[in-house]
Design a protein around this motif. Structure first.
Motif, PDB file in Angstrom:
ATOM      1  N   UNK A 371       0.819  -1.204   0.000  1.00 42.72           N
ATOM      2  CA  UNK A 371       0.000   0.000   0.000  1.00 42.72           C
ATOM      3  C   UNK A 371       0.856   1.258   0.000  1.00 42.72           C
ATOM      4  N   UNK A 372       2.037   1.174   0.592  1.00 41.78           N
ATOM      5  CA  UNK A 372       2.890   2.354   0.708  1.00 41.78           C
ATOM      6  C   UNK A 372       3.305   2.892  -0.654  1.00 41.78           C
ATOM      7  N   UNK A 373       3.546   2.014  -1.634  1.00 40.28           N
ATOM      8  CA  UNK A 373       3.962   2.490  -2.956  1.00 40.28           C
ATOM      9  C   UNK A 373       2.819   3.173  -3.686  1.00 40.28           C
ATOM     10  N   UNK A 374       1.597   2.826  -3.338  1.00 38.64           N
ATOM     11  CA  UNK A 374       0.446   3.496  -3.925  1.00 38.64           C
ATOM     12  C   UNK A 374       0.223   4.859  -3.300  1.00 38.64           C
ATOM     13  N   UNK A 375       0.489   4.986  -2.018  1.00 37.62           N
ATOM     14  CA  UNK A 375       0.192   6.220  -1.302  1.00 37.62           C
ATOM     15  C   UNK A 375       1.381   7.176  -1.223  1.00 37.62           C
ATOM     16  N   UNK A 376       2.601   6.642  -1.209  1.00 36.25           N
ATOM     17  CA  UNK A 376       3.785   7.506  -1.147  1.00 36.25           C
ATOM     18  C   UNK A 376       4.049   8.098  -2.526  1.00 36.25           C
ATOM     19  N   UNK A 377       4.530   9.317  -2.554  1.00 34.69           N
ATOM     20  CA  UNK A 377       4.785   9.959  -3.838  1.00 34.69           C
ATOM     21  C   UNK A 377       6.224   9.900  -4.281  1.00 34.69           C
ATOM     22  N   UNK A 378       7.128   9.410  -3.405  1.00 37.59           N
ATOM     23  CA  UNK A 378       8.545   9.507  -3.734  1.00 37.59           C
ATOM     24  C   UNK A 378       9.349   8.500  -2.934  1.00 37.59           C
ATOM     25  N   UNK A 379      10.582   8.305  -3.380  1.00 37.95           N
ATOM     26  CA  UNK A 379      11.586   7.549  -2.641  1.00 37.95           C
ATOM     27  C   UNK A 379      12.711   8.511  -2.275  1.00 37.95           C
ATOM     28  N   UNK A 380      13.002   8.603  -0.993  1.00 35.29           N
ATOM     29  CA  UNK A 380      14.135   9.409  -0.536  1.00 35.29           C
ATOM     30  C   UNK A 380      15.378   8.528  -0.565  1.00 35.29           C
ATOM     31  N   UNK A 381      16.436   9.033  -1.191  1.00 34.60           N
ATOM     32  CA  UNK A 381      17.667   8.268  -1.362  1.00 34.60           C
ATOM     33  C   UNK A 381      18.668   8.685  -0.284  1.00 34.60           C
ATOM     34  N   UNK A 382      19.001   7.728   0.584  1.00 31.02           N
ATOM     35  CA  UNK A 382      20.014   7.976   1.618  1.00 31.02           C
ATOM     36  C   UNK A 382      21.242   7.152   1.260  1.00 31.02           C
ATOM     37  N   UNK A 383      22.367   7.784   0.919  1.00 32.10           N
ATOM     38  CA  UNK A 383      23.556   7.027   0.493  1.00 32.10           C
ATOM     39  C   UNK A 383      24.087   6.107   1.586  1.00 32.10           C
ATOM     40  N   UNK A 384      24.878   5.126   1.156  1.00 32.62           N
ATOM     41  CA  UNK A 384      25.505   4.195   2.096  1.00 32.62           C
ATOM     42  C   UNK A 384      26.265   4.973   3.168  1.00 32.62           C
ATOM     43  N   UNK A 385      26.031   4.606   4.416  1.00 37.55           N
ATOM     44  CA  UNK A 385      26.758   5.226   5.510  1.00 37.55           C
ATOM     45  C   UNK A 385      26.305   6.631   5.848  1.00 37.55           C
ATOM     46  N   UNK A 386      25.303   7.156   5.117  1.00 39.54           N
ATOM     47  CA  UNK A 386      24.853   8.517   5.368  1.00 39.54           C
ATOM     48  C   UNK A 386      23.617   8.545   6.241  1.00 39.54           C
ATOM     49  N   UNK A 387      23.124   9.728   6.472  1.00 42.42           N
ATOM     50  CA  UNK A 387      21.867   9.915   7.190  1.00 42.42           C
ATOM     51  C   UNK A 387      21.319  11.263   6.791  1.00 42.42           C
ATOM     52  N   UNK A 388      20.047  11.463   7.043  1.00 42.73           N
ATOM     53  CA  UNK A 388      19.381  12.710   6.669  1.00 42.73           C
ATOM     54  C   UNK A 388      18.642  13.236   7.888  1.00 42.73           C
ATOM     55  N   UNK A 389      18.963  14.443   8.285  1.00 42.54           N
ATOM     56  CA  UNK A 389      18.253  15.110   9.377  1.00 42.54           C
ATOM     57  C   UNK A 389      17.191  16.029   8.797  1.00 42.54           C
ATOM     58  N   UNK A 390      16.177  16.320   9.585  1.00 43.18           N
ATOM     59  CA  UNK A 390      15.167  17.277   9.150  1.00 43.18           C
ATOM     60  C   UNK A 390      15.841  18.608   8.807  1.00 43.18           C
ATOM     61  N   UNK A 391      15.517  19.147   7.643  1.00 42.32           N
ATOM     62  CA  UNK A 391      16.129  20.375   7.165  1.00 42.32           C
ATOM     63  C   UNK A 391      17.225  20.154   6.151  1.00 42.32           C
ATOM     64  N   UNK A 392      17.774  18.933   6.066  1.00 43.16           N
ATOM     65  CA  UNK A 392      18.806  18.630   5.059  1.00 43.16           C
ATOM     66  C   UNK A 392      18.176  18.558   3.668  1.00 43.16           C
ATOM     67  N   UNK A 393      18.987  18.821   2.672  1.00 47.57           N
ATOM     68  CA  UNK A 393      18.571  18.567   1.307  1.00 47.57           C
ATOM     69  C   UNK A 393      18.903  17.127   0.952  1.00 47.57           C
ATOM     70  N   UNK A 394      18.017  16.499   0.154  1.00 46.27           N
ATOM     71  CA  UNK A 394      18.161  15.078  -0.129  1.00 46.27           C
ATOM     72  C   UNK A 394      17.700  14.792  -1.547  1.00 46.27           C
ATOM     73  N   UNK A 395      18.267  13.752  -2.173  1.00 46.99           N
ATOM     74  CA  UNK A 395      17.823  13.315  -3.489  1.00 46.99           C
ATOM     75  C   UNK A 395      16.520  12.547  -3.356  1.00 46.99           C
ATOM     76  N   UNK A 396      15.583  12.819  -4.254  1.00 43.73           N
ATOM     77  CA  UNK A 396      14.260  12.228  -4.215  1.00 43.73           C
ATOM     78  C   UNK A 396      13.938  11.663  -5.595  1.00 43.73           C
ATOM     79  N   UNK A 397      13.488  10.411  -5.629  1.00 43.28           N
ATOM     80  CA  UNK A 397      13.013   9.762  -6.850  1.00 43.28           C
ATOM     81  C   UNK A 397      11.483   9.799  -6.824  1.00 43.28           C
ATOM     82  N   UNK A 398      10.897  10.402  -7.842  1.00 49.32           N
ATOM     83  CA  UNK A 398       9.439  10.470  -7.894  1.00 49.32           C
ATOM     84  C   UNK A 398       8.864   9.134  -8.319  1.00 49.32           C
ATOM     85  N   UNK A 399       7.760   8.751  -7.688  1.00 49.42           N
ATOM     86  CA  UNK A 399       7.059   7.526  -8.049  1.00 49.42           C
ATOM     87  C   UNK A 399       5.878   7.858  -8.950  1.00 49.42           C
TER      88      UNK A 399
END
Length: 399
Positions: A371-399
């Protein structure tokens, strides 16, 4: 030979390596010609040049009058310019004469401009002054004249090879004057789902069984990629059933399977390729979708997707689709509205929603939460060993 003691093929390749290795196994596609009306979803094999100019003549962008801009300088509602009407021009029936000082003609959107006129006054700014004259309440604008060839000129290369033919691009190809288009032959992809627990939608569901959602979703995604789908249906979890299904394939460029490639005792697709076929890699450093496998069977490339629905569709989206279409994964750079955790040895593709220009964690990230792929609009890409905090810029793949 089992998967656990087979070190003669790469394991844990990167997402980029997986794409490249799959693309390298696909055949070069011959060119074929189709009518422009049958080109939707196909890929241009050769560049297209314009056979004509567009517009084919200098023309009006508005309904109104065509006149000389000099004759309307300073025109206003309180002091309108007075012009004599001498004819009209409409699409397909141009005015044959010339517009002189103090004259104008009625003109309609897309109609050719007459000789002598260089500006348009829109109909909203006109007041009829008897049958043969108008009052113009503001200066006529040369900006509302479309120059001949302003969009493209005859002989200009407009559409490069490799373009996927969408509806706007087909309209453009027709406007260029092309009745037939050179396109790449469609890739023929055989599609097989596996698993004793998998049954056809519509049948009564027993405990532990699941409906065959992967086959339906993957078939649609293959069609979106412009592929010809060769449906093989479903095969049970047995080496004999799998081999019989694979051996029945005729004329395919690729076999795409779902299920049977992970670490379990009954993942027979993996073992069949390791023991009797060929394996190019097993496992990708990504989540979801890590168990993906690339190999071959009697010269036929085989890409094995995981059986979990989300894993299967995400791997297709970020690895298989780019290899099939030759187009890179399209990403956006957006601000994260929530944190997204990273993984030490894998790139993570977390489902997310875009809200107010920010991406927010969808929440349920399990591989079985289809169900998540139907309702989510995107995939957030977090590189190996990385992390994303609120406010960071991040690569997003649109679904």
């Amino acid at each position: 030979m089992s998967a656990a003691n087979s070190p003669d093929f790469p394991m844990f390749v990167s997402v980029a390596e997986a794409r490249q290795m799959l693309a390298a196994l696909l055949p070069a596609l011959e060119t074929e010609w189709v009518g422009v009306g049958q080109g939707y979803g196909r890929t241009l094999a050769q560049p297209l040049a314009a056979l004509v100019s567009h517009p084919s003549a200098t023309e009006s962008a508005l309904d109104g009058i065509a006149c000389r801009a000099a004759d309307t300088l300073g025109a206003s509602a309180s002091a309108p310019a007075h012009l004599q009407l001498t004819g009209e021009s409409r699409a397909g029936v141009p005015f044959a004469g010339e517009v002189g000082p103090g004259q104008c003609i009625r003109i309609y959107t897309g109609a050719p401009m007459p000789a002598g006129a260089d500006a348009i006054a829109p109909v909203e700014q006109l007041i009829d002054d008897g049958p043969d004259a108008v009052l113009v309440q503001r200066p006529a604008s040369p900006a509302d004249v479309r120059p001949e060839g302003g969009d493209f000129r005859a002989g200009e290369e407009v559409m490069p090879a490799g373009l996927r033919l969408t509806a706007p691009r087909l309209a453009l190809a027709a406007a260029l004057g092309h009745a037939r288009l050179p396109v790449r032959r469609r890739l023929r992809v055989a599609l097989l789902s596996t698993g004793d627990e998998v049954i056809e939608p519509g049948q009564p569901l027993l405990p532990g069984q699941v409906y065959d959602s992967n086959r339906i979703g993957l078939s649609a995604m293959l069609e979106e990629c412009g592929c010809e789908v060769l449906p093989l249906g479903h095969a049970a979890d047995s080496p004999g059933a799998l081999q019989a299904a694979i051996d029945s394939i005729g004329g395919a460029d690729l076999l795409l399977t779902s299920g049977g490639v992970s670490m379990g005792k009954y993942d027979f697709m993996r073992d069949l390729l390791i023991v009797q076929g060929r394996v190019s890699f097993w496992k990708v450093r990504m989540r979801p979708g890590g168990p993906a496998l690339l190999g071959g069977w009697n010269g036929l490339p085989v890409f094995g997707l995981p059986g979990n629905p989300v894993s299967s569709l995400v791997v297709f989206h970020v690895i298989v689709r780019p290899a099939l279409t030759g187009q890179p994964v399209q990403t956006l750079r957006l601000r994260a509205g929530t944190a997204f955790r990273g993984l030490p040895d894998k790139v993570a593709f977390w489902r997310a929603n875009i809200v107010g220009g920010e991406v927010h964690d969808y929440g349920k990230q399990g591989s079985g939460v289809l169900r998540s792929l139907s309702e989510a609009g995107a995939l957030v890409v977090v590189p190996e060993g990385g992390s994303v905090a609120a406010g960071d810029e991040v690569d997003v793949v649109l679904l």
